[in-house]
Write a protein that holds these residues in place. Structure first.
Motif, short mmCIF file in Angstrom:
data_model
loop_
_atom_site.label_atom_id
_atom_site.label_comp_id
_atom_site.label_asym_id
_atom_site.label_seq_id
_atom_site.Cartn_x
_atom_site.Cartn_y
_atom_site.Cartn_z
N ASN A 59 -10.71 -30.41 -29.39
CA ASN A 59 -10.71 -29.05 -29.88
C ASN A 59 -9.50 -28.54 -30.22
O ASN A 59 -8.34 -29.17 -30.05
N PHE A 60 -9.64 -27.21 -30.78
CA PHE A 60 -8.16 -26.82 -31.19
C PHE A 60 -7.06 -26.74 -29.82
O PHE A 60 -6.13 -26.75 -30.29
N ARG A 61 -7.64 -26.22 -28.91
CA ARG A 61 -6.63 -26.29 -27.69
C ARG A 61 -5.72 -27.52 -27.46
O ARG A 61 -4.63 -27.60 -27.41
N SER A 62 -6.63 -28.69 -27.52
CA SER A 62 -5.73 -30.11 -27.59
C SER A 62 -4.77 -30.24 -28.55
O SER A 62 -3.73 -30.68 -28.11
N PHE A 63 -4.97 -29.84 -29.73
CA PHE A 63 -3.93 -29.83 -30.92
C PHE A 63 -2.90 -28.89 -30.57
O PHE A 63 -1.92 -29.44 -30.48
N ARG A 64 -3.36 -27.81 -30.39
CA ARG A 64 -2.21 -26.61 -29.92
C ARG A 64 -1.20 -27.33 -28.69
O ARG A 64 0.00 -27.19 -28.79
N ASP A 65 -1.82 -27.80 -28.04
CA ASP A 65 -1.10 -28.20 -26.78
C ASP A 65 -0.19 -29.44 -27.12
O ASP A 65 0.93 -29.68 -26.73
N ALA A 66 -0.60 -30.32 -27.90
CA ALA A 66 0.42 -31.44 -28.52
C ALA A 66 1.39 -30.75 -29.17
O ALA A 66 2.50 -31.37 -29.32
N VAL A 67 0.82 -29.69 -30.17
CA VAL A 67 2.14 -29.22 -30.90
C VAL A 67 3.28 -28.58 -30.14
O VAL A 67 4.45 -28.60 -29.99
N ARG A 68 2.57 -27.85 -28.96
CA ARG A 68 3.47 -27.18 -27.89
C ARG A 68 4.63 -28.30 -27.06
O ARG A 68 5.60 -27.97 -27.11
N ALA A 69 3.81 -29.29 -26.93
CA ALA A 69 4.66 -30.40 -26.14
C ALA A 69 5.94 -30.83 -27.03
O ALA A 69 6.85 -31.04 -26.53
#
Length: 79
Positions: A64-74
Protein backbone atom coordinates in the motif's frame (compact mmCIF):
# COMPACT_ATOMS: atom_id res chain seq x y z
CA UNK A 1 19.97 16.43 -1.76
CA UNK A 2 20.50 13.22 -3.76
CA UNK A 3 18.08 10.39 -3.08
CA UNK A 4 19.10 7.63 -0.67
CA UNK A 5 19.80 4.14 -1.96
CA UNK A 6 16.23 2.85 -1.70
CA UNK A 7 14.71 5.81 -3.50
CA UNK A 8 17.51 5.90 -6.08
CA UNK A 9 16.86 2.23 -6.84
CA UNK A 10 13.15 2.90 -7.26
CA UNK A 11 13.82 5.92 -9.45
CA UNK A 12 15.72 3.66 -11.86
CA UNK A 13 13.44 0.61 -11.63
CA UNK A 14 12.64 -0.41 -15.23
CA UNK A 15 9.15 -1.65 -14.33
CA UNK A 16 8.27 1.81 -13.04
CA UNK A 17 10.22 4.13 -15.34
CA UNK A 18 9.37 2.42 -18.61
CA UNK A 19 5.66 3.03 -18.14
CA UNK A 20 5.73 6.28 -16.20
CA UNK A 21 9.01 8.21 -16.31
CA UNK A 22 7.45 11.06 -14.32
CA UNK A 23 7.63 8.87 -11.21
CA UNK A 24 11.34 8.29 -11.72
CA UNK A 25 11.87 12.03 -12.14
CA UNK A 26 9.84 12.79 -9.05
CA UNK A 27 11.80 10.28 -6.96
CA UNK A 28 15.13 11.57 -8.24
CA UNK A 29 14.54 15.25 -7.59
CA UNK A 30 11.66 15.62 -5.13
CA UNK A 31 11.90 12.41 -3.10
CA UNK A 32 11.78 14.05 0.38
CA UNK A 33 8.30 15.36 -0.43
CA UNK A 34 7.04 11.77 -0.84
CA UNK A 35 7.61 11.19 2.88
CA UNK A 36 4.80 13.62 3.68
CA UNK A 37 2.42 13.17 0.76
CA UNK A 38 -0.76 11.22 0.35
CA UNK A 39 -1.20 8.86 -2.57
CA UNK A 40 -3.50 11.42 -4.18
CA UNK A 41 -0.93 14.18 -3.71
CA UNK A 42 1.90 12.16 -5.21
CA UNK A 43 -0.33 11.04 -8.06
CA UNK A 44 -1.18 14.66 -8.82
CA UNK A 45 2.50 15.66 -8.63
CA UNK A 46 3.43 12.96 -11.14
CA UNK A 47 0.39 13.37 -13.37
CA UNK A 48 -0.89 9.84 -12.75
CA UNK A 49 -4.20 8.53 -11.49
CA UNK A 50 -3.85 7.43 -7.85
CA UNK A 51 -4.86 3.87 -8.75
CA UNK A 52 -2.03 3.64 -11.29
CA UNK A 53 0.47 4.90 -8.72
CA UNK A 54 -0.73 2.34 -6.15
CA UNK A 55 -0.53 -0.47 -8.73
CA UNK A 56 3.01 0.51 -9.71
CA UNK A 57 4.14 0.61 -6.09
CA UNK A 58 2.52 -2.81 -5.52
CA UNK A 59 4.48 -4.13 -8.50
CA UNK A 60 7.62 -2.97 -6.68
CA UNK A 61 6.65 -4.80 -3.49
CA UNK A 62 4.76 -2.19 -1.48
CA UNK A 63 1.36 -3.53 -0.41
CA UNK A 64 0.00 0.00 0.00
CA UNK A 65 1.04 3.63 -0.25
CA UNK A 66 1.63 3.87 3.50
CA UNK A 67 4.34 1.19 3.38
CA UNK A 68 6.07 3.08 0.56
CA UNK A 69 5.81 6.37 2.43
CA UNK A 70 7.13 4.75 5.62
CA UNK A 71 10.13 3.41 3.71
CA UNK A 72 10.85 6.88 2.32
CA UNK A 73 10.48 8.39 5.80
CA UNK A 74 12.95 5.87 7.19
CA UNK A 75 15.42 6.80 4.47
CA UNK A 76 14.90 10.48 5.21
CA UNK A 77 15.51 9.96 8.95
CA UNK A 78 18.67 7.97 8.27
CA UNK A 79 20.32 10.88 6.44
Amino acid sequence: MPPPSLVAALACEPKLVSKHPAIGDFLRWRWPEAAFMTAAGMAAATGLPATTLIRLLALLGYPNFRSFRDAVRAQLRSR
